[in-house]
Scaffold this motif. Structure first.
Motif, PDB file in Angstrom:
ATOM      1  N   THR A   1       7.140 -21.634  18.798  1.00 37.47           N
ATOM      2  CA  THR A   1       8.488 -21.590  18.222  1.00 37.47           C
ATOM      3  C   THR A   1       8.414 -21.165  16.755  1.00 37.47           C
ATOM      4  O   THR A   1       9.208 -20.353  16.290  1.00 37.47           O
ATOM      5  CB  THR A   1       9.161 -22.974  18.343  1.00 37.47           C
ATOM      6  OG1 THR A   1       9.196 -23.318  19.726  1.00 37.47           O
ATOM      7  CG2 THR A   1      10.577 -22.963  17.802  1.00 37.47           C
ATOM      8  N   ASP A   2       7.429 -21.706  16.039  1.00 36.72           N
ATOM      9  CA  ASP A   2       7.245 -21.329  14.631  1.00 36.72           C
ATOM     10  C   ASP A   2       6.845 -19.862  14.501  1.00 36.72           C
ATOM     11  O   ASP A   2       7.392 -19.124  13.685  1.00 36.72           O
ATOM     12  CB  ASP A   2       6.185 -22.238  13.989  1.00 36.72           C
ATOM     13  CG  ASP A   2       5.923 -21.876  12.526  1.00 36.72           C
ATOM     14  OD1 ASP A   2       6.910 -21.678  11.791  1.00 36.72           O
ATOM     15  OD2 ASP A   2       4.753 -21.751  12.135  1.00 36.72           O
TER      16      ASP A   2
ATOM     17  N   ALA B   1      22.364 -20.187  18.559  1.00 32.83           N
ATOM     18  CA  ALA B   1      23.353 -21.257  18.722  1.00 32.83           C
ATOM     19  C   ALA B   1      24.463 -21.136  17.682  1.00 32.83           C
ATOM     20  O   ALA B   1      25.645 -21.339  17.998  1.00 32.83           O
ATOM     21  CB  ALA B   1      22.664 -22.613  18.587  1.00 32.83           C
TER      22      ALA B   1
ATOM     23  N   ASP C   1       5.835 -26.073  19.857  1.00 32.25           N
ATOM     24  CA  ASP C   1       6.327 -26.042  18.469  1.00 32.25           C
ATOM     25  C   ASP C   1       5.607 -24.975  17.638  1.00 32.25           C
ATOM     26  O   ASP C   1       6.181 -24.404  16.714  1.00 32.25           O
ATOM     27  CB  ASP C   1       6.240 -27.427  17.809  1.00 32.25           C
ATOM     28  CG  ASP C   1       4.811 -27.907  17.585  1.00 32.25           C
ATOM     29  OD1 ASP C   1       3.914 -27.495  18.359  1.00 32.25           O
ATOM     30  OD2 ASP C   1       4.585 -28.693  16.649  1.00 32.25           O
TER      31      ASP C   1
ATOM     32  N   LEU D   1      17.274 -31.627  14.218  1.00 33.24           N
ATOM     33  CA  LEU D   1      17.538 -31.024  12.908  1.00 33.24           C
ATOM     34  C   LEU D   1      18.898 -30.320  12.966  1.00 33.24           C
ATOM     35  O   LEU D   1      19.131 -29.512  13.859  1.00 33.24           O
ATOM     36  CB  LEU D   1      16.439 -30.001  12.612  1.00 33.24           C
ATOM     37  CG  LEU D   1      16.561 -29.179  11.323  1.00 33.24           C
ATOM     38  CD1 LEU D   1      16.271 -30.046  10.099  1.00 33.24           C
ATOM     39  CD2 LEU D   1      15.574 -28.002  11.352  1.00 33.24           C
TER      40      LEU D   1
ATOM     41  N   ARG E   1      28.378 -20.525  18.652  1.00 32.50           N
ATOM     42  CA  ARG E   1      29.515 -21.363  18.268  1.00 32.50           C
ATOM     43  C   ARG E   1      30.654 -20.492  17.707  1.00 32.50           C
ATOM     44  O   ARG E   1      31.821 -20.677  18.063  1.00 32.50           O
ATOM     45  CB  ARG E   1      29.087 -22.414  17.235  1.00 32.50           C
ATOM     46  CG  ARG E   1      30.145 -23.470  16.973  1.00 32.50           C
ATOM     47  CD  ARG E   1      29.672 -24.527  15.986  1.00 32.50           C
ATOM     48  NE  ARG E   1      28.522 -25.282  16.443  1.00 32.50           N
ATOM     49  CZ  ARG E   1      28.561 -26.293  17.311  1.00 32.50           C
ATOM     50  NH1 ARG E   1      29.718 -26.686  17.806  1.00 32.50           N
ATOM     51  NH2 ARG E   1      27.457 -26.916  17.663  1.00 32.50           N
TER      52      ARG E   1
ATOM     53  N   VAL F   1      19.367 -27.896  23.776  1.00 30.73           N
ATOM     54  CA  VAL F   1      18.194 -27.476  23.010  1.00 30.73           C
ATOM     55  C   VAL F   1      18.623 -27.173  21.586  1.00 30.73           C
ATOM     56  O   VAL F   1      17.994 -27.583  20.622  1.00 30.73           O
ATOM     57  CB  VAL F   1      17.525 -26.246  23.661  1.00 30.73           C
ATOM     58  CG1 VAL F   1      16.424 -25.683  22.759  1.00 30.73           C
ATOM     59  CG2 VAL F   1      16.941 -26.625  25.020  1.00 30.73           C
ATOM     60  N   ALA F   2      19.710 -26.408  21.471  1.00 31.32           N
ATOM     61  CA  ALA F   2      20.292 -26.068  20.176  1.00 31.32           C
ATOM     62  C   ALA F   2      21.795 -25.988  20.434  1.00 31.32           C
ATOM     63  O   ALA F   2      22.289 -24.962  20.874  1.00 31.32           O
ATOM     64  CB  ALA F   2      19.746 -24.741  19.663  1.00 31.32           C
ATOM     65  N   GLU F   3      22.490 -27.096  20.192  1.00 30.32           N
ATOM     66  CA  GLU F   3      23.931 -27.153  20.508  1.00 30.32           C
ATOM     67  C   GLU F   3      24.660 -25.964  19.897  1.00 30.32           C
ATOM     68  O   GLU F   3      24.406 -25.669  18.711  1.00 30.32           O
ATOM     69  CB  GLU F   3      24.540 -28.444  19.936  1.00 30.32           C
ATOM     70  CG  GLU F   3      24.225 -29.675  20.735  1.00 30.32           C
ATOM     71  CD  GLU F   3      24.873 -30.912  20.084  1.00 30.32           C
ATOM     72  OE1 GLU F   3      25.901 -30.767  19.397  1.00 30.32           O
ATOM     73  OE2 GLU F   3      24.321 -31.995  20.272  1.00 30.32           O
TER      74      GLU F   3
ATOM     75  N   THR G   1      24.268 -25.852  14.330  1.00 33.72           N
ATOM     76  CA  THR G   1      23.645 -26.249  15.582  1.00 33.72           C
ATOM     77  C   THR G   1      22.893 -27.552  15.346  1.00 33.72           C
ATOM     78  O   THR G   1      22.465 -27.833  14.220  1.00 33.72           O
ATOM     79  CB  THR G   1      22.688 -25.167  16.119  1.00 33.72           C
ATOM     80  OG1 THR G   1      22.153 -25.603  17.381  1.00 33.72           O
ATOM     81  CG2 THR G   1      21.524 -24.901  15.171  1.00 33.72           C
ATOM     82  N   VAL G   2      22.772 -28.327  16.404  1.00 35.56           N
ATOM     83  CA  VAL G   2      21.866 -29.479  16.375  1.00 35.56           C
ATOM     84  C   VAL G   2      20.648 -29.056  17.181  1.00 35.56           C
ATOM     85  O   VAL G   2      20.750 -28.805  18.382  1.00 35.56           O
ATOM     86  CB  VAL G   2      22.521 -30.734  16.982  1.00 35.56           C
ATOM     87  CG1 VAL G   2      21.583 -31.935  16.851  1.00 35.56           C
ATOM     88  CG2 VAL G   2      23.861 -31.015  16.318  1.00 35.56           C
ATOM     89  N   LEU G   3      19.529 -28.934  16.491  1.00 35.85           N
ATOM     90  CA  LEU G   3      18.332 -28.359  17.104  1.00 35.85           C
ATOM     91  C   LEU G   3      17.399 -29.476  17.557  1.00 35.85           C
ATOM     92  O   LEU G   3      16.945 -30.284  16.756  1.00 35.85           O
ATOM     93  CB  LEU G   3      17.655 -27.458  16.064  1.00 35.85           C
ATOM     94  CG  LEU G   3      16.461 -26.625  16.521  1.00 35.85           C
ATOM     95  CD1 LEU G   3      16.871 -25.611  17.583  1.00 35.85           C
ATOM     96  CD2 LEU G   3      15.851 -25.892  15.322  1.00 35.85           C
ATOM     97  N   TYR G   4      17.104 -29.487  18.864  1.00 36.16           N
ATOM     98  CA  TYR G   4      16.258 -30.543  19.424  1.00 36.16           C
ATOM     99  C   TYR G   4      14.807 -30.086  19.581  1.00 36.16           C
ATOM    100  O   TYR G   4      13.925 -30.906  19.787  1.00 36.16           O
ATOM    101  CB  TYR G   4      16.805 -31.013  20.771  1.00 36.16           C
ATOM    102  CG  TYR G   4      18.141 -31.710  20.629  1.00 36.16           C
ATOM    103  CD1 TYR G   4      18.209 -33.076  20.344  1.00 36.16           C
ATOM    104  CD2 TYR G   4      19.332 -30.999  20.740  1.00 36.16           C
ATOM    105  CE1 TYR G   4      19.424 -33.715  20.181  1.00 36.16           C
ATOM    106  CE2 TYR G   4      20.559 -31.632  20.588  1.00 36.16           C
ATOM    107  CZ  TYR G   4      20.595 -32.988  20.300  1.00 36.16           C
ATOM    108  OH  TYR G   4      21.805 -33.621  20.144  1.00 36.16           O
ATOM    109  N   VAL G   5      14.571 -28.780  19.557  1.00 31.77           N
ATOM    110  CA  VAL G   5      13.199 -28.256  19.631  1.00 31.77           C
ATOM    111  C   VAL G   5      12.906 -27.616  18.281  1.00 31.77           C
ATOM    112  O   VAL G   5      13.337 -26.514  17.997  1.00 31.77           O
ATOM    113  CB  VAL G   5      13.051 -27.233  20.773  1.00 31.77           C
ATOM    114  CG1 VAL G   5      11.626 -26.693  20.826  1.00 31.77           C
ATOM    115  CG2 VAL G   5      13.421 -27.862  22.108  1.00 31.77           C
ATOM    116  N   VAL G   6      12.217 -28.354  17.425  1.00 30.41           N
ATOM    117  CA  VAL G   6      12.003 -27.866  16.059  1.00 30.41           C
ATOM    118  C   VAL G   6      10.627 -27.215  15.947  1.00 30.41           C
ATOM    119  O   VAL G   6       9.718 -27.555  16.693  1.00 30.41           O
ATOM    120  CB  VAL G   6      12.156 -29.003  15.011  1.00 30.41           C
ATOM    121  CG1 VAL G   6      13.528 -29.630  15.083  1.00 30.41           C
ATOM    122  CG2 VAL G   6      11.066 -30.043  15.162  1.00 30.41           C
ATOM    123  N   PRO G   7      10.512 -26.259  15.027  1.00 28.04           N
ATOM    124  CA  PRO G   7       9.222 -25.566  14.880  1.00 28.04           C
ATOM    125  C   PRO G   7       8.191 -26.454  14.172  1.00 28.04           C
ATOM    126  O   PRO G   7       8.561 -27.386  13.454  1.00 28.04           O
ATOM    127  CB  PRO G   7       9.580 -24.359  14.017  1.00 28.04           C
ATOM    128  CG  PRO G   7      10.786 -24.778  13.229  1.00 28.04           C
ATOM    129  CD  PRO G   7      11.550 -25.725  14.115  1.00 28.04           C
TER     130      PRO G   7
ATOM    131  N   THR H   1      15.039 -21.133  13.821  1.00 25.68           N
ATOM    132  CA  THR H   1      14.324 -20.634  14.989  1.00 25.68           C
ATOM    133  C   THR H   1      15.266 -19.655  15.671  1.00 25.68           C
ATOM    134  O   THR H   1      16.471 -19.654  15.378  1.00 25.68           O
ATOM    135  CB  THR H   1      13.998 -21.767  15.973  1.00 25.68           C
ATOM    136  OG1 THR H   1      15.235 -22.355  16.418  1.00 25.68           O
ATOM    137  CG2 THR H   1      13.131 -22.833  15.322  1.00 25.68           C
TER     138      THR H   1
END
Lengths: 393, 108
Positions: free
Chosen positions: A125-126, A149, A122, B57, A153, A206-208, B43-49, A143
């Motif tokens: 990622t930040d 993502a 995390d 998120l 889409r 991970v990010a739909e 997006t639906v984010l599952y790995v958040v910073p 991110t």
């Protein structure tokens, strides 16, 4: 036009989880390996560029180019660190190109490295998301995968690209990486595993709409190239690779501010500049490495750089055109997806693969009779791109 | 929601800029965008910073009238392209130990 600029040689470390290697190890090893192999007198190298993003945080280190010059005994040289997001590697090559082309240096060392596996996910990622727009993206938690993502889409909807097309990129690039001893992810994957029934546990979102296998991994790694004017290069190697064209372009920093957010205008314009300088057209390129930080990008970029018409990248992929033995091989190294994506080193790893392909030393990944190559390295999410066109001497 | 229209090319932003990224012009006029926006991608984010407390998120880009777009957090479990949203002001994340506030979106 200035002097012709050529790559004498290219080296990289194994990519992966290199817990025992320091940032300096990852810069020194490929650099020293070049100097040894080509028996270069150190005093001939007059300038060093180092591409790196996260040195302050990963390694409590700044001024890494000066450190590299010191470590490898280059005395009284020019030494600078180049930071242009994940396109830092190609940007460093661009500086070397300009410096040699203009006659300011005859021989330049370019090295890039990143340590991404030390800090927790995390936190990294930040750090990586700090290249997003500081006012309108970062505060909400943007991110790179989230921007990828949202792009995916829109792009998938507009060009009828299906999840299986994204999975095909992963299958191809993992397969290519199996043939690359330097690649991080050494694992064949199948369409069934990635998108078949019950695939959610093997390949979670991970990010739909992007899933784990749509993402490039976090990678430690380093790469280096030695460049010179063509005459000098020919005194070190019979197989120099010429940089025929280099182009860079920015686009609006925030995805929301681009008129058509499914376009990668920076990629397209940087490629157009590089083609124009080189006199080589996209249809004449024999092998390419493109910035597949996310699988969807390989398809979209293959269109933006002129290999295929808009909307037809997925067909080329589906028909095997972009495989190693296809008409337009893309990401023979395994790409960012499977070779790995150590930010500051990525552009140099792309250039390394093309150098090896054009020197005919890519072993099992060798594209037959490759004489022209192309790389595009993206900085930010589409806000900056650097393209390079290469030709075998 | 307040918008900023470029006096040369007409591009409308949801935030105040000094220079238009589209045409390079430096003059803007304030305009009212209303409180209705449409979700154009998400997006639906599952790995958040680090610094984000909500996971997963939902993040998206919404469009107000006149094409003014804004990226932000979407407070719904069931995001859908085209859904109507309205802005609300509040805490977005923590950065260097400090709260950052701004607009996020809730279903209208």
């Amino acid at each position: 036009m200035g002097r012709k600029v050529a790559i004498i040689g290219a080296k990289m470390t194994k990519f992966g989880n290199l817990i025992d290697k320091t940032l300096m190890d990852l810069l020194v090893e490929p650099s020293e390996s070049l100097i040894e192999e080509f028996k270069v007198e150190r005093s001939k190298i007059t300038s060093v560029y180092v591409s790196n993003l996260l040195g302050e945080i990963s390694s409590r280190q700044t001024a890494v180019a000066t450190a590299l010059a010191d470590y490898i005994g280059l005395k009284n040289v020019a030494a600078e660190r180049i930071e242009n997001g994940p396109a830092s590697g190609a940007s460093a090559l661009r500086y070397a190109f300009m410096e040699i082309s203009s006659g300011n240096s005859d021989m330049v060392l370019v090295a890039g490295a990143e340590k991404m596996r030390t800090a927790p996910t995390d936190v990294v990622t930040d750090l990586v998301s700090m290249m997003s727009h500081p006012e309108v993206e970062y505060p909400s938690g943007a991110t790179m995968p989230s921007l990828g993502a949202m792009f995916a889409r829109l792009y998938m909807q507009k060009y009828d690209v299906k999840p299986e097309h994204l999975a095909m990129v992963a299958v191809k690039n993992h397969s290519n990486a199996m043939k690359n001893p330097f690649a991080q992810l050494k694992k064949e994957v199948t369409l069934e595993q990635l998108i078949g029934p019950g695939s959610e546990s093997f390949n979670p979102y991970v990010a739909e709409p992007l899933r784990l296998y749509d993402m490039s991994p976090m990678t430690d790694g380093g790469a280096a190239l030695l460049l010179a004017d063509l005459d000098t290069a020919l005194s070190y190697t019979k197989k120099p690779v010429i940089l025929e064209g280099v182009g860079e372009s920015t686009d609006a920093l925030a995805l929301q501010d681009r008129d058509d957010p499914t376009e990668l205008k920076a990629v397209r314009l940087s490629a157009e500049k590089a083609y124009r300088m080189s006199g080589i057209k996209p249809e004449e390129i024999n092998v390419a490495e493109v910035h597949d930080a996310f699988t969807v990008l390989e398809i979209a970029i293959s269109e933006e750089v002129g290999f295929f018409k808009k909307g037809e990248g997925k067909l080329a992929l589906q028909n095997g055109v972009t495989k190693i033995d296809g008409e337009k091989p893309i990401n023979t190294s395994g790409g960012l997806k499977a070779r790995g994506h150590p930010l500051g080193a990525t552009g140099l790893a792309q250039a390394t693969e093309i150098t090896w392909q054009l020197q005919g030393v890519a072993d099992q990944r060798q594209v037959k009779d490759a004489s022209t190559g192309f790389t595009v390295n993206m900085g930010g999410f589409g806000s900056n791109a650097v393209s390079i066109v290469y030709r075998r001497y | 929601m307040k918008g900023y229209r470029c006096n040369k090319c007409g591009k409308v932003y949801t935030y105040n800029r000094k220079v238009c990224v589209n045409c390079g012009y430096t003059g803007f006029s304030e305009t009212e965008l209303g409180d209705e926006a449409k979700l154009i991608t998400y997006t639906v984010l599952y790995v958040v910073p680090a610094g984000i407390e909500r996971s997963p998120l939902v993040l998206g880009i919404v469009e107000f009238k006149d094409g003014a777009r804004m990226f932000g957090q979407i407070m719904t479990d069931k995001p859908q392209v085209g859904m109507k949203l309205k802005p609300q002001y509040g805490k977005l994340r923590v950065k260097d130990g400090k709260e950052i506030n701004g607009y996020y979106f809730v279903p209208a």
